[in-house]
Motif scaffolding. Structure first.
Motif, PDB file in Angstrom:
ATOM      1  N   HIS A   1      40.625   9.973 -61.371  1.00  0.00           N
ATOM      2  CA  HIS A   1      39.284  10.507 -61.094  1.00  0.00           C
ATOM      3  C   HIS A   1      39.338  11.956 -60.635  1.00  0.00           C
ATOM      4  O   HIS A   1      40.191  12.317 -59.819  1.00  0.00           O
ATOM      5  N   ASP A   2      38.426  12.774 -61.149  1.00  0.00           N
ATOM      6  CA  ASP A   2      38.109  14.062 -60.541  1.00  0.00           C
ATOM      7  C   ASP A   2      37.109  13.753 -59.435  1.00  0.00           C
ATOM      8  O   ASP A   2      36.096  13.080 -59.677  1.00  0.00           O
ATOM      9  N   ARG A   3      37.366  14.210 -58.212  1.00  0.00           N
ATOM     10  CA  ARG A   3      36.548  13.773 -57.067  1.00  0.00           C
ATOM     11  C   ARG A   3      35.059  14.080 -57.253  1.00  0.00           C
ATOM     12  O   ARG A   3      34.201  13.258 -56.918  1.00  0.00           O
ATOM     13  N   ASP A   4      34.723  15.265 -57.802  1.00  0.00           N
ATOM     14  CA  ASP A   4      33.314  15.659 -57.940  1.00  0.00           C
ATOM     15  C   ASP A   4      32.605  14.871 -59.039  1.00  0.00           C
ATOM     16  O   ASP A   4      31.475  14.420 -58.855  1.00  0.00           O
TER      17      ASP A   4
ATOM     18  N   LEU B   1      27.491  17.455 -62.454  1.00  0.00           N
ATOM     19  CA  LEU B   1      26.570  16.435 -62.952  1.00  0.00           C
ATOM     20  C   LEU B   1      27.354  15.238 -63.473  1.00  0.00           C
ATOM     21  O   LEU B   1      28.519  15.362 -63.861  1.00  0.00           O
ATOM     22  N   SER B   2      26.690  14.082 -63.484  1.00  0.00           N
ATOM     23  CA  SER B   2      27.358  12.847 -63.904  1.00  0.00           C
ATOM     24  C   SER B   2      27.706  12.829 -65.388  1.00  0.00           C
ATOM     25  O   SER B   2      28.468  11.979 -65.823  1.00  0.00           O
TER      26      SER B   2
ATOM     27  N   ILE C   1      28.871  10.420 -60.669  1.00  0.00           N
ATOM     28  CA  ILE C   1      28.619   9.169 -61.410  1.00  0.00           C
ATOM     29  C   ILE C   1      28.132   8.074 -60.458  1.00  0.00           C
ATOM     30  O   ILE C   1      27.174   7.354 -60.752  1.00  0.00           O
ATOM     31  N   ASN C   2      28.777   7.966 -59.294  1.00  0.00           N
ATOM     32  CA  ASN C   2      28.365   6.970 -58.293  1.00  0.00           C
ATOM     33  C   ASN C   2      26.956   7.250 -57.772  1.00  0.00           C
ATOM     34  O   ASN C   2      26.159   6.340 -57.580  1.00  0.00           O
ATOM     35  N   ILE C   3      26.659   8.541 -57.555  1.00  0.00           N
ATOM     36  CA  ILE C   3      25.313   8.935 -57.095  1.00  0.00           C
ATOM     37  C   ILE C   3      24.268   8.554 -58.140  1.00  0.00           C
ATOM     38  O   ILE C   3      23.188   8.060 -57.814  1.00  0.00           O
ATOM     39  N   CYS C   4      24.598   8.787 -59.407  1.00  0.00           N
ATOM     40  CA  CYS C   4      23.695   8.453 -60.520  1.00  0.00           C
ATOM     41  C   CYS C   4      23.375   6.956 -60.526  1.00  0.00           C
ATOM     42  O   CYS C   4      22.215   6.553 -60.662  1.00  0.00           O
TER      43      CYS C   4
ATOM     44  N   ASP D   1      26.374  16.104 -57.681  1.00  0.00           N
ATOM     45  CA  ASP D   1      27.204  16.249 -56.484  1.00  0.00           C
ATOM     46  C   ASP D   1      27.311  17.736 -56.145  1.00  0.00           C
ATOM     47  O   ASP D   1      27.685  18.542 -56.988  1.00  0.00           O
ATOM     48  N   PHE D   2      26.946  18.084 -54.901  1.00  0.00           N
ATOM     49  CA  PHE D   2      27.090  19.470 -54.434  1.00  0.00           C
ATOM     50  C   PHE D   2      28.519  19.666 -53.944  1.00  0.00           C
ATOM     51  O   PHE D   2      29.064  18.801 -53.258  1.00  0.00           O
ATOM     52  N   GLY D   3      29.097  20.798 -54.277  1.00  0.00           N
ATOM     53  CA  GLY D   3      30.477  21.049 -53.846  1.00  0.00           C
ATOM     54  C   GLY D   3      30.719  22.487 -53.461  1.00  0.00           C
ATOM     55  O   GLY D   3      29.881  23.361 -53.691  1.00  0.00           O
ATOM     56  N   LEU D   4      31.903  22.739 -52.871  1.00  0.00           N
ATOM     57  CA  LEU D   4      32.279  24.088 -52.470  1.00  0.00           C
ATOM     58  C   LEU D   4      33.027  24.811 -53.593  1.00  0.00           C
ATOM     59  O   LEU D   4      32.888  26.005 -53.768  1.00  0.00           O
TER      60      LEU D   4
END
Length: 369
Positions: free
Chosen positions: A340-343, A193-194, A348-351, A184-187
């Protein structure tokens, strides 16, 4: 796969010949643009590239335009091809009512390169012959593929490079772990990473921002086009180049590290342009697009749909939290009471979505619950 190798030319007085050819190429480019604009004004359509090639061939025979011959015919063909593609895109966008502008004039001093497609050059070891002149370049890596194009380019610092586009089979770094990881890319954090690994990117532009401001201020006080102005401009360009090179070096090292550890990498297909409008400099400094393009050819990359609610979906029970906003760094699922930590949740969902898209057996999810 088409790869481009970059080699720096040794500094010699002969480089003036290349500089002259690039300037003439810029004049030819502007001449072609002027003809296209005139033709469009008269007939409402763009000029056929073959007509333009014939026109320039006749033009070179006239005494006034004899100096056009200093630019190789292959390079002139490339200029015409690029302008033709740009006008075709403009008219295609116009037909679809997409707002865009046609190719425009360029300052000759800002025109940077010319390209050979099939002939007009000769390379032997670390020597290249152009227009009958011999130039040496720093052979930092062997040219190990079929040459498709050669581009001669000058940069803002005053260096000259050759860009060799080659066709070869590129062997990606194949990790034997059998793992897939979601990123997940974040600011706040560059990559999450998952497996709960978080990677911070050094913000290179921010690091040198004060130096850039000082040099820009110094440049603004110089008399335009004076020797001191040119020197200050070169110093500023050199620092910008340092920022770009530092960032690119970090991206390549990070991509290699990820490729060695994970067999597959899943990411979101981000809308970078929309993010740039909202967060501006920070997005430009992180340069997500450049990092993704490096990942694409170094790793087995899987892109998931940008509209998938990876942040809002609970990775435990699948509940979608529609009330989540950008200020919420963590949230508790009302269905299963998991915090949950949002990132990390998004990665994990992306994975999982990436693994289901892949549809291969024996793939292990790099997830740390």
């Amino acid at each position: 796969m088409i790869l481009t190798y970059k080699y720096k030319l040794y500094k010699t007085k002969r480089l003036r010949k290349i500089d002259e050819v690039i300037n003439i190429a810029g004049i030819i480019y502007n001449h072609c643009i002027a003809l296209h604009k005139r033709y469009y004004k008269l007939y409402g359509k763009y000029l056929n590239k073959y007509q333009l090639q014939k026109h320039l061939t006749k033009l070179k025979k006239l005494p006034k335009y004899q100096y056009y011959k200093k630019v190789p015919s292959q390079a002139i063909q490339d200029i015409i091809d690029r302008i033709d593609k740009a006008f075709k895109l403009f008219f295609r966008n116009k037909k679809k009512k997409i707002k865009s502008s046609p190719p425009s004039f360029k300052k000759v001093s800002k025109y940077k390169s010319y390209t050979f497609k099939q002939a007009g050059y000769k390379i032997e070891n670390n020597i290249i012959w152009l227009n009958g002149y011999k130039f040496k370049f720093w052979l930092s890596r062997p040219i190990d593929g079929k040459i498709k194009t050669i581009t001669i380019k000058r940069d803002n610092v005053g260096d000259y490079v050759i860009l060799v586009a080659i066709e070869k089979e590129y062997q990606k770094i194949n990790a034997s772990s059998g793992k897939i990881v979601g990123i997940d890319f974040g600011l706040k954090t560059f990559l999450t990473l998952s497996d709960k690994t978080q990677i911070q990117a050094p913000r290179h532009y921010l690091k040198y921002l004060n130096n850039l401001k000082q040099l820009q201020k110094k440049l603004s006080k110089k008399i335009k086009n004076s020797n001191n102005y040119k020197l200050a401009k070169k110093q500023l360009a050199r620092l910008y180049q340092k920022v770009v090179n530092s960032r690119r070096d970090f991206f390549h090292k990070l991509a290699n590290e990820l490729a060695k550890k994970y067999q597959y990498i899943a990411i979101e297909d981000l809308n970078i342009k929309a993010m740039q409008k909202r967060w501006g400099k920070k997005i430009n400094d992180y340069a997500f697009s450049e990092f993704v393009s490096i990942l694409e050819y170094k790793t087995n990359l899987i892109k998931i749909d940008r509209y998938y609610p990876s942040t809002k979906t609970c990775n435990v029970c699948g509940y979608v939290n529609e009330n989540l906003n950008l200020n919420d760094r963590s949230w508790i699922c009302p269905e299963c009471n998991t915090k949950h930590d949002r990132d990390i949740n998004a990665s994990i969902n992306i994975c999982r979505v990436g693994a289901s898209t892949l549809g291969c057996e024996g793939i292990r999810l790099a997830i740390c619950q």
